[in-house]
Design a protein around this motif. Sequence first.
Motif, mmCIF file in Angstrom:
data_model
loop_
_atom_site.group_PDB
_atom_site.id
_atom_site.type_symbol
_atom_site.label_atom_id
_atom_site.label_comp_id
_atom_site.label_asym_id
_atom_site.label_seq_id
_atom_site.Cartn_x
_atom_site.Cartn_y
_atom_site.Cartn_z
ATOM 1 N N ALA A 1 0.829 -1.292 -0.149
ATOM 2 C CA ALA A 1 -0.132 0.381 -0.323
ATOM 3 C C ALA A 1 1.465 1.204 -0.192
ATOM 4 C CB ALA A 1 -1.399 0.073 1.348
ATOM 5 N N ARG B 1 3.974 5.130 -3.547
ATOM 6 C CA ARG B 1 2.778 5.611 -3.302
ATOM 7 C C ARG B 1 3.005 6.206 -1.272
ATOM 8 N NH1 ARG B 1 -0.729 5.277 -6.375
ATOM 9 N NH2 ARG B 1 -2.341 3.712 -6.618
ATOM 10 N N GLU C 1 -2.699 7.716 -0.835
ATOM 11 C CA GLU C 1 -3.200 6.808 -2.125
ATOM 12 C C GLU C 1 -2.893 7.822 -2.666
ATOM 13 O OE1 GLU C 1 -6.149 4.718 -2.223
ATOM 14 O OE2 GLU C 1 -5.751 4.470 0.437
#
Length: 165
Positions: free
Chosen positions: A57, A85, A88
């Motif tokens: 993520a 990243r 987001e």
Amino acid sequence: EREIIVVDPIMADNGRLYSGIGADTVDRLRRMVSLADIALPNYTEACYLTETEFHSAGLQAGETRPLVDRMLAMGAKSVLVTSCRVGEQPCVIGFDAEQQQYMQIPYREVPVFFSGTGDIFSARLIATLLRGRSLQAAAVITMEKLSALIDTYQYEENKNEGIPY
């Protein structure tokens, strides 16, 4: 005449080393990064080089500077970590030694993958730096040009052949 040593430690992506790359290669690339005026790892490569846990993520806002600082501690003077990243948002994060400035540059991600985009990024960045731009300005210009190329060629059938540039 401006001379710079740029090291793009091409060895990994998406949390994994490329096929055929082992710990010995990672160690050699660490030594190369220690000599760099500018190191250009992607997020996965920065994690391998600094022995930092990779998170699919990405990073949270407070985690960017520690990763960049670990790259700097290896000896690189300036660092740009690509394909990272932050929350987001896809970003390039880094530190410019000449400006003594950390940076986090968001970009618009085009949801296609072309082989060789990192090579185009490195080449274009170096050319822009040699024209006298700061690292951050060169990164922004390079990211804009690369996004435009990806936009233009995103419907090409064989993306493994790279962008027809």
